[in-house]
Design an enzyme around this catalytic site. Structure first.
Site, mmCIF file in Angstrom:
data_model
loop_
_atom_site.group_PDB
_atom_site.id
_atom_site.type_symbol
_atom_site.label_atom_id
_atom_site.label_comp_id
_atom_site.label_asym_id
_atom_site.label_seq_id
_atom_site.Cartn_x
_atom_site.Cartn_y
_atom_site.Cartn_z
ATOM 1 N N GLY A 19 63.723 -101.335 -19.531
ATOM 2 C CA GLY A 19 63.062 -100.025 -18.856
ATOM 3 C C GLY A 19 62.125 -99.326 -19.887
ATOM 4 O O GLY A 19 61.899 -98.061 -19.687
ATOM 5 N N ASN A 21 58.875 -99.491 -18.898
ATOM 6 C CA ASN A 21 58.049 -98.664 -18.130
ATOM 7 C C ASN A 21 58.794 -97.326 -17.442
ATOM 8 O O ASN A 21 57.955 -96.406 -17.247
ATOM 9 C CB ASN A 21 57.735 -99.798 -16.857
ATOM 10 N N ARG A 72 72.382 -110.897 -0.021
ATOM 11 C CA ARG A 72 71.221 -110.018 -0.105
ATOM 12 C C ARG A 72 71.283 -108.797 0.633
ATOM 13 O O ARG A 72 71.088 -107.478 0.362
ATOM 14 C CB ARG A 72 69.976 -110.836 0.304
ATOM 15 N N ASN A 114 54.985 -101.312 -6.985
ATOM 16 C CA ASN A 114 55.666 -102.163 -7.696
ATOM 17 C C ASN A 114 54.679 -102.632 -8.865
ATOM 18 O O ASN A 114 53.462 -102.427 -8.807
ATOM 19 C CB ASN A 114 56.293 -103.378 -7.448
ATOM 20 N N HIS A 116 53.729 -105.548 -11.610
ATOM 21 C CA HIS A 116 53.768 -106.986 -11.840
ATOM 22 C C HIS A 116 52.848 -107.689 -12.889
ATOM 23 O O HIS A 116 51.681 -107.164 -12.958
ATOM 24 C CB HIS A 116 53.522 -107.796 -10.343
ATOM 25 N N SER A 143 49.196 -105.703 -12.438
ATOM 26 C CA SER A 143 48.950 -105.002 -11.132
ATOM 27 C C SER A 143 49.800 -104.109 -10.874
ATOM 28 O O SER A 143 50.941 -104.333 -11.087
ATOM 29 C CB SER A 143 48.591 -106.291 -10.246
ATOM 30 N N THR A 148 55.206 -104.903 0.264
ATOM 31 C CA THR A 148 55.177 -105.202 1.627
ATOM 32 C C THR A 148 56.017 -106.552 1.801
ATOM 33 O O THR A 148 56.694 -106.791 0.791
ATOM 34 C CB THR A 148 53.574 -105.909 2.115
ATOM 35 N N LEU A 151 56.093 -111.168 -0.867
ATOM 36 C CA LEU A 151 56.429 -110.988 -2.219
ATOM 37 C C LEU A 151 55.289 -111.158 -3.088
ATOM 38 O O LEU A 151 54.587 -112.185 -3.199
ATOM 39 C CB LEU A 151 57.285 -112.397 -2.638
ATOM 40 N N ASP A 152 55.384 -109.876 -4.048
ATOM 41 C CA ASP A 152 54.007 -109.970 -4.964
ATOM 42 C C ASP A 152 52.886 -109.688 -4.252
ATOM 43 O O ASP A 152 51.668 -110.061 -4.824
ATOM 44 C CB ASP A 152 54.300 -110.412 -6.175
#
Ligand code: GAR
Length: 221
Positions: A19, A21, A72, A114, A116, A143, A148, A151-152
């Site tokens: 954590g 960030n 999931r 997000n 990345h 980035s 969306t 993924l990434d």
């Protein structure tokens, strides 16, 4: 007593690990002039240090342990229920290491971002630092993008680069990238909270106009 500012954007942060960030976001939003407030921090791992950081800052936390869900879908449904209790205007993924279902991503379309650790579209997924080294790249980075179903692969808002030195290891590169992450994420979250940043038709709009390319923080010489 001052009336609460009901227009202040409500931020929920999701994290899975240390954590760091999250900490930079906690520190940034603690400032009086920050235009948003972290209302909760959620984790999928009960032992994540991110939870400790949030508690120390007096921020509410919740845990949805993915090991207690056999699909999931079940995990994401439980996570959504927790998140929605806080009615977020912005959902920030800060090292949240779960692949999310389509339904989840659609639920927070346009309000989920997000971070990345690569210069997307290069190196989606895991092991980005080692993959940059293996490819002999001279430049690597971070980035921040809207999430969306890809993924990434969502539209990139901002990037920061780092130079790869000849003696670089994956660990030293990760450290260099992390310094840029900590610089960039609070800036992007501030822009969002100021209403400068939007996703429309899967494109980033900045100050009311489509962004031709990601905002870019070049490495200083
Ligand atoms: C960060 O480096 C972030 O870019 C990465 O996880 C780390 C979390 O560190 N995210 C991803 O890899 C997402 N695919 P932190 O817990 O210290 O903030």
């Amino acid at each position: 007593m001052m009336a609460p500012d009901i227009t202040e954007p409500r931020i929920v942060v999701l994290a899975s690990g240390n954590g760091t960030n999250l900490q930079t976001l906690i520190d940034a939003t603690a400032s009086q002039d920050f235009p948003g407030k972290i209302v909760a921090v959620g984790c999928n791992r009960p032992q994540a240090f991110a939870l400790e950081r949030a508690s120390q800052a007096g921020i509410e936390t919740f845990t949805v342990d993915h090991t207690e869900h056999d699909s999931r879908e079940s995990f994401d449904t439980a996570l959504r229920a927790e998140i929605d209790r806080y009615a977020p205007d912005l959902l920030v993924l800060a090292g949240f290491m779960r692949i999310l279902t389509t339904e989840f991503v659609r639920r927070y379309h346009g309000i989920m971002i997000n971070i990345h650790p690569s210069l997307l579209p290069r190196y989606t997924g895991l092991g980005t630092h080692q993959r940059a080294l293996d490819a002999g790249d001279k430049v690597h980075g971070v980035s921040i993008h809207f999430v969306t179903e890809d993924l990434d692969g969502g539209p990139v808002i901002a990037q920061a680069e780092v130079m790869i030195s000849p003696e670089e290891s994956a660990a030293s590169l990760a450290e260099k990238v992390r310094v840029k992450e900590h610089l960039l994420y609070p800036i992007v979250v501030r822009w969002y909270c100021e209403g400068r940043l939007k996703m429309e038709a899967d494109r980033v709009h900045f100050d009311g106009a489509p962004l031709p390319k990601p905002l870019y923080l070049a490495e200083e010489e």
